[in-house]
Design a protein around this motif. Structure first.
Motif, short mmCIF file in Angstrom:
data_model
loop_
_atom_site.label_atom_id
_atom_site.label_comp_id
_atom_site.label_asym_id
_atom_site.label_seq_id
_atom_site.Cartn_x
_atom_site.Cartn_y
_atom_site.Cartn_z
N ALA A 97 8.06 69.74 6.79
CA ALA A 97 8.73 70.77 7.59
C ALA A 97 8.15 72.14 7.28
CB ALA A 97 10.23 70.76 7.31
N VAL A 98 8.17 73.00 8.29
CA VAL A 98 7.71 74.39 8.17
C VAL A 98 8.89 75.31 8.51
CG1 VAL A 98 5.30 73.79 8.71
CG2 VAL A 98 6.86 74.44 10.56
N PRO A 99 8.80 76.60 8.16
CA PRO A 99 9.92 77.50 8.42
C PRO A 99 10.45 77.46 9.85
CG PRO A 99 8.39 78.57 6.95
CD PRO A 99 7.73 77.27 7.39
N ASP A 100 9.58 77.27 10.82
CA ASP A 100 10.04 77.20 12.22
C ASP A 100 10.92 75.97 12.50
OD1 ASP A 100 8.80 79.56 12.86
OD2 ASP A 100 7.10 78.62 13.89
N ASP A 101 10.97 75.01 11.56
CA ASP A 101 11.80 73.81 11.73
C ASP A 101 13.22 73.97 11.22
OD1 ASP A 101 9.70 72.16 12.77
OD2 ASP A 101 8.96 71.83 10.72
N VAL A 102 13.51 75.03 10.47
CA VAL A 102 14.82 75.16 9.81
C VAL A 102 15.97 75.03 10.80
CG1 VAL A 102 16.32 76.70 8.47
CG2 VAL A 102 13.90 76.41 7.82
N ALA A 103 15.93 75.75 11.89
CA ALA A 103 17.03 75.68 12.86
C ALA A 103 17.18 74.27 13.43
CB ALA A 103 16.82 76.69 13.99
N ALA A 104 16.08 73.60 13.72
CA ALA A 104 16.15 72.24 14.26
C ALA A 104 16.71 71.26 13.23
CB ALA A 104 14.77 71.79 14.75
N VAL A 105 16.34 71.45 11.95
CA VAL A 105 16.86 70.58 10.90
C VAL A 105 18.37 70.80 10.75
CG1 VAL A 105 16.81 70.07 8.42
CG2 VAL A 105 14.66 70.33 9.69
N GLY A 161 20.39 71.89 13.05
CA GLY A 161 20.98 71.32 14.26
C GLY A 161 21.06 69.81 14.20
N PHE A 162 20.03 69.18 13.64
CA PHE A 162 20.05 67.73 13.46
C PHE A 162 21.24 67.34 12.59
CE2 PHE A 162 19.14 63.88 11.14
CZ PHE A 162 18.57 63.04 12.08
N GLY A 163 21.44 68.05 11.48
CA GLY A 163 22.57 67.77 10.60
C GLY A 163 23.89 67.93 11.31
N GLU A 164 24.04 69.01 12.06
CA GLU A 164 25.29 69.24 12.79
C GLU A 164 25.56 68.14 13.80
OE1 GLU A 164 24.72 73.15 14.38
OE2 GLU A 164 24.82 74.08 12.39
N THR A 165 24.51 67.67 14.45
CA THR A 165 24.66 66.65 15.49
C THR A 165 24.95 65.27 14.92
OG1 THR A 165 23.19 67.85 16.97
CG2 THR A 165 23.47 65.50 17.42
N HIS A 166 24.25 64.91 13.85
CA HIS A 166 24.29 63.51 13.41
C HIS A 166 25.10 63.24 12.14
CE1 HIS A 166 21.48 62.42 16.51
NE2 HIS A 166 20.68 63.39 16.13
N VAL A 167 25.20 64.18 11.23
CA VAL A 167 25.81 63.88 9.94
C VAL A 167 27.32 63.67 10.06
CG1 VAL A 167 26.21 64.73 7.60
CG2 VAL A 167 23.93 64.89 8.62
N VAL A 168 28.02 64.57 10.73
CA VAL A 168 29.48 64.39 10.87
C VAL A 168 29.78 63.10 11.63
CG1 VAL A 168 31.60 65.33 11.85
CG2 VAL A 168 30.02 66.84 10.63
N GLU A 216 11.48 66.95 19.67
CA GLU A 216 12.79 66.95 19.03
C GLU A 216 12.71 66.35 17.63
OE1 GLU A 216 17.23 65.00 19.65
OE2 GLU A 216 15.65 64.54 21.07
N VAL A 217 13.43 66.94 16.68
CA VAL A 217 13.53 66.37 15.34
C VAL A 217 14.46 65.15 15.42
CG1 VAL A 217 14.38 66.75 12.98
CG2 VAL A 217 13.03 68.52 14.12
N VAL A 218 13.93 63.97 15.06
CA VAL A 218 14.69 62.73 15.15
C VAL A 218 14.91 62.07 13.79
CG1 VAL A 218 14.03 62.31 17.55
CG2 VAL A 218 12.64 61.36 15.68
N GLY A 219 14.43 62.71 12.74
CA GLY A 219 14.63 62.21 11.39
C GLY A 219 14.34 63.32 10.39
N LYS A 228 18.23 63.55 1.02
CA LYS A 228 18.55 63.35 2.44
C LYS A 228 17.55 62.35 3.00
CE LYS A 228 20.27 67.95 3.75
NZ LYS A 228 20.11 68.73 2.52
N LEU A 229 18.06 61.43 3.80
CA LEU A 229 17.20 60.53 4.55
C LEU A 229 18.02 60.08 5.75
CD1 LEU A 229 14.36 59.22 4.39
CD2 LEU A 229 15.54 57.16 3.65
N TYR A 230 17.77 60.71 6.87
CA TYR A 230 18.56 60.46 8.08
C TYR A 230 17.64 60.22 9.26
CZ TYR A 230 22.49 62.35 5.46
OH TYR A 230 23.45 62.57 4.52
N VAL A 231 18.01 59.25 10.08
CA VAL A 231 17.30 58.94 11.31
C VAL A 231 18.31 58.96 12.45
CG1 VAL A 231 15.98 57.16 12.55
CG2 VAL A 231 15.57 57.55 10.09
N ALA A 232 17.98 59.62 13.54
CA ALA A 232 18.86 59.66 14.71
C ALA A 232 19.14 58.22 15.16
CB ALA A 232 18.21 60.46 15.83
#
Length: 175
Positions: A12-20, A22-29, A73-76, A91-95
């Motif tokens: 991951a690079v700094p430009d990925d932080v928001a997508a990561v 967002g991935f957590g918000e979408t999938h973790v809960v 899209e970040v899918v994992g 952390k190890l998450y896959v959509a």
């Protein structure tokens, strides 16, 4: 006929932080609420998937992302770190719609590839209620070393710690 990957894995690079985040918000809960309860799942996102935490881990080179080829899209997501002397995958998450296609092992491999060459073992932790994760880690060679009881008293929130030897491709340093 050759298969074409639906995604690729990279650091991951700094430009990925928001997508990561967002991935957590979408999938973790959605994943954890049935296992540990809605509030505990939301607390996981508030604590571990917020911008300053993810940003620091990305800046340290400890996060990998799986990105869909079709739309970017970040899918994992995978994240590693340290706990005392141990190198740990935290952390190890896959959509959900990308599970079962080999992406989890690729994320593990990408995180292991980032480890210093003299590291010979890697640990991983998961909630006891996350039986799907436990079965995946078992298939990937991680064996239970200990279980930490949850301060909440809820056995679903006990933390299972597993470890395995670092497996590197032949000829790679450290292996």
């Amino acid at each position: 006929m050759a298969t074409v990957d639906r995604w690729f894995v990279r650091t991951a690079v700094p430009d990925d932080v928001a997508a990561v985040c967002g991935f957590g918000e979408t999938h973790v809960v959605a994943h954890y609420a049935p296992l540990i309860g809605e509030e505990a799942a939301a607390e996981q996102v508030r604590t571990w998937w917020e911008e300053s935490h993810i940003g620091a881990a990305v800046a340290a080179g400890q996060v990998v992302v799986a990105v869909a080829v079709a739309d970017g899209e970040v899918v994992g997501v995978g994240q590693r770190g340290r706990s005392g002397e141990d190198h740990v995958i935290y952390k190890l998450y896959v959509a959900p719609d990308h599970r079962g296609a080999g992406l989890g092992p690729r994320l593990v491999d990408a995180l292991v590839a980032q480890l210093p060459p003299d590291v010979d073992r890697v640990a991983i932790e998961h909630f006891a209620a996350n039986e799907r994760a436990g079965a995946f880690y078992e298939r990937e060679g991680f064996r239970v070393e200990r279980v930490e009881r949850s301060p909440s008293g809820d056995p679903a929130r006990d933390v299972v710690w597993r470890a395995r030897a670092v497996q590197r491709p032949s000829g790679a340093a450290g292996g």
